[in-house]
Design a protein around this motif. Sequence first.
Motif, mmCIF file in Angstrom:
data_model
loop_
_atom_site.group_PDB
_atom_site.id
_atom_site.type_symbol
_atom_site.label_atom_id
_atom_site.label_comp_id
_atom_site.label_asym_id
_atom_site.label_seq_id
_atom_site.Cartn_x
_atom_site.Cartn_y
_atom_site.Cartn_z
ATOM 1 N N ILE A 258 2.277 1.798 -3.483
ATOM 2 C CA ILE A 258 1.291 2.365 -4.414
ATOM 3 C C ILE A 258 1.061 3.845 -4.097
ATOM 4 O O ILE A 258 1.010 4.697 -4.980
ATOM 5 C CB ILE A 258 -0.027 1.561 -4.353
ATOM 6 C CG1 ILE A 258 0.215 0.164 -4.910
ATOM 7 C CG2 ILE A 258 -1.138 2.245 -5.129
ATOM 8 C CD1 ILE A 258 -0.835 -0.845 -4.541
ATOM 9 N N GLY A 259 0.958 4.136 -2.791
ATOM 10 C CA GLY A 259 0.782 5.535 -2.372
ATOM 11 C C GLY A 259 1.956 6.389 -2.822
ATOM 12 O O GLY A 259 1.774 7.501 -3.323
ATOM 13 N N ILE B 122 3.568 7.244 3.376
ATOM 14 C CA ILE B 122 2.928 7.453 4.692
ATOM 15 C C ILE B 122 1.404 7.319 4.561
ATOM 16 O O ILE B 122 0.749 6.693 5.386
ATOM 17 C CB ILE B 122 3.324 8.829 5.277
ATOM 18 C CG1 ILE B 122 4.819 8.834 5.577
ATOM 19 C CG2 ILE B 122 2.526 9.154 6.536
ATOM 20 C CD1 ILE B 122 5.399 10.200 5.888
ATOM 21 N N GLY B 123 0.839 7.877 3.484
ATOM 22 C CA GLY B 123 -0.617 7.791 3.256
ATOM 23 C C GLY B 123 -1.077 6.348 3.125
ATOM 24 O O GLY B 123 -2.045 5.921 3.772
ATOM 25 N N GLY B 124 -0.376 5.567 2.295
ATOM 26 C CA GLY B 124 -0.726 4.156 2.110
ATOM 27 C C GLY B 124 -0.567 3.383 3.412
ATOM 28 O O GLY B 124 -1.407 2.549 3.771
ATOM 29 N N ALA C 296 0.849 -1.206 0.000
ATOM 30 C CA ALA C 296 0.000 0.000 0.000
ATOM 31 C C ALA C 296 0.877 1.245 0.000
ATOM 32 O O ALA C 296 0.604 2.214 -0.724
ATOM 33 C CB ALA C 296 -0.919 -0.016 1.219
ATOM 34 N N GLY D 197 3.448 9.803 0.034
ATOM 35 C CA GLY D 197 2.481 8.794 -0.426
ATOM 36 C C GLY D 197 2.634 7.489 0.330
ATOM 37 O O GLY D 197 1.652 6.808 0.648
ATOM 38 N N ILE E 139 1.866 7.351 -6.440
ATOM 39 C CA ILE E 139 0.922 8.451 -6.739
ATOM 40 C C ILE E 139 1.565 9.804 -6.410
ATOM 41 O O ILE E 139 1.573 10.726 -7.222
ATOM 42 C CB ILE E 139 -0.396 8.248 -5.959
ATOM 43 C CG1 ILE E 139 -1.147 7.030 -6.518
ATOM 44 C CG2 ILE E 139 -1.286 9.485 -6.026
ATOM 45 C CD1 ILE E 139 -2.334 6.586 -5.702
ATOM 46 N N THR E 140 2.127 9.913 -5.199
ATOM 47 C CA THR E 140 2.687 11.228 -4.821
ATOM 48 C C THR E 140 3.982 11.531 -5.593
ATOM 49 O O THR E 140 4.312 12.677 -5.821
ATOM 50 C CB THR E 140 2.957 11.304 -3.308
ATOM 51 O OG1 THR E 140 3.694 10.156 -2.915
ATOM 52 C CG2 THR E 140 1.662 11.378 -2.522
#
Lengths: 329, 399
Positions: A274-275, A291-293, A271, A289, A278-279
């Motif tokens: 993938i995050g 950290i977000g995932g 995850a 990203g 994106i970032t």
Amino acid sequence: MSNVELRREKGFVLIKCPYCTAEYRVPETIKYATCPYCGTTFRLDKPDAKIEHFLFKMVFDKNSAYKLARDFATHQVGVVEDLYENSSFESATLYYVPLYIYEINIKALCKSEKEETSESGEVEIAVHGGEEVSYELVKAVDKVPIPLPDDYGFPARARMYFKPTILKDGKYLQPNRDPMEIFNSVKRPSLEQAIEEAKISCDRGYHVIDNSKYHGIAHYPFWWIKYSYRGKTYNALVDAADGTIVYLEYPLSMSGRLFSLGGGITSIILAGGIGSLITWYILKEPLLGFIGGFIATIPGFLVAAFKMISSKGRYKFKPGEEALFMPVR
Amino acid sequence: MAISGNEEVSSETIFRCRNCGAPLDVSPETIVAICNYCGYANWIKEDLKENILIVESLKDHEILGKVRNRIETDKDLRSIAKYISIGRPYIVYIPFYFVDVKAEADYSGVVNVRVRKCTGSGKERKCWTTTYIVHVDGSYGPFSASYPIICRRGVKAFSANALGAYYLRNPVKPKYISEINFEAKTARRILAVEIDRKTAMDIALDDHLDTLRDRVTKEIKREAESKVRWRGTVVGPTIIRKKITPKNIRIRSSSIIMLPLYIVPYSYRRGVYRLFLSGWDGETIVAEEPMKLSNRILWGSGGALIAGLLGGTAITLFKTMELAGIIIGGIALAIGGYSSWYSFKMATRPVRVEIVGEKFKAIKELGEKVGKILSVVGSFEGLVQVVGKEAIHELLSRE
């Protein structure tokens, strides 16, 4: 049937059964007495009131219940590979848990509305206020010695009449809660809801019709099974009427735990990856990203972590999750 | 000795066969008791004889044939069919009322609808929000639905509800119970009726009107929004006052219909699973199936994928440092968290449950019961309605 003879002394009530004339005594804290010789049940505070009292039939004996629990344990994530070969039955206790049965049937009818009483199978109502209709089951003892969920319902299975022999087969719990006190608290939310519905429905006020009933007691059989695996004891609670595994402890293998936790950690990394893609693409800052995932996967990781944190796995049947995360009844 | 359907029988009541006088095995479920000695059918609840319909079931061997067929053709089971052994089938007849309810509703309401307006363009563009008080009224319906009501008190069993729903979609003509030539086994597997028809109709009415009130509430909001849509972009409605009066209600109930449910266990490796079949056509309505490792990995990685996508998107939105970005990012992160929780719960469940034909609807209903996370999502939806949509429009109106 002649009248019941009751005599109170030192925390007990001496009872002479009105049906078979046998004498027995019960603690005075209990609300209902069941004759251990013939099975006649009555309320101690209203000995002449007729009580509806039945039991669900024990379909699964202790051996079948143990096998069900053991086989179900083999479905669990991370369970030891040799559970089937190296586990053995230790003991089983049959509990008959009493439940009070209530029918909640409350209508808040508009002033002009009459209650329909047709038994023909067809009813027409011109204007209607509010209504709440349901069945509620409440444990009739303060403390149930087994982990039974509060919202556990009855199975679509057969019932039987009380037989004195069941007193020898298991632990027959005597109801000690006041059924009428519980009745009022069970009814209150439905009453409020029906009135709320009538308030938004009726122009000229409403009147409440309460057809709720307290139906009686049902004793429900559960097996509390103890089984051992490599010297350690594990517990299981099995519904003796329909075979539902209500609670289960099972041994987890170290490799299974590591594999599952590894799966959780891999998911977090996946995850995060993938995050970060994106970032990286939008902001050129892949770490954010990640950290977000990572944060979004924490709830999932916790599901795996809680299952694997101890060497003893635990399963609890939740009626609300039936057919979704749980087997069906 | 025969008693009426509503009369209670206690443990002290002794029943004897009217033909040979042998004692009968009678339970609270018994409608007809078949004598173990002479085979005579003794009607215990005589008045139900002409009032109960029953759907005849296939025989055990026919059901087993259907089960074998399913195992050999099902996409998940056929690959493991040779390792499966089928257990003894168990039948139970569950009593149902099928209740049709039709209702209309008069409604009126006062709704605050927030509308966003903008003038100018580019740097001159100015936006503001105005609240309009909107009055709506009208009639809704007729709205009809059918409800299978199990005639048993306090029953919570998914398989029984699935059986009732299946019968509504695939009905067959039942017979009067008095026309059936009972075997002792069949007679013992019929569950007695505990709920009268009036109560069943009340239960269906309650379900139906709760749904009707929800629908009308949505209609009030929708109508209020549509009345001010020409003034600008609708941000969201708040109902100040509403009146919903159900009217012209018609409730019709069937007689009691006994439906046969077959439960067939099967073992695969060391686990035991069950198939639930409708007794009249042998179709599987609910199936428990083994969770394969591939299923677990698929759910786990799927959850991680969605969590990663939404987590990354959330951070990107946070970075805009705008109110709209932060709110939408928060929602994305919450949905990502929910997805990972849900996927891991699915990945670690002990068995897979397949609800044949009704899969998505049934899972949605159960999801509503699980409710916890959906209510969280719901509250975010509410947040979006109050603050978010406005912010979303602001965000989207930027270049």
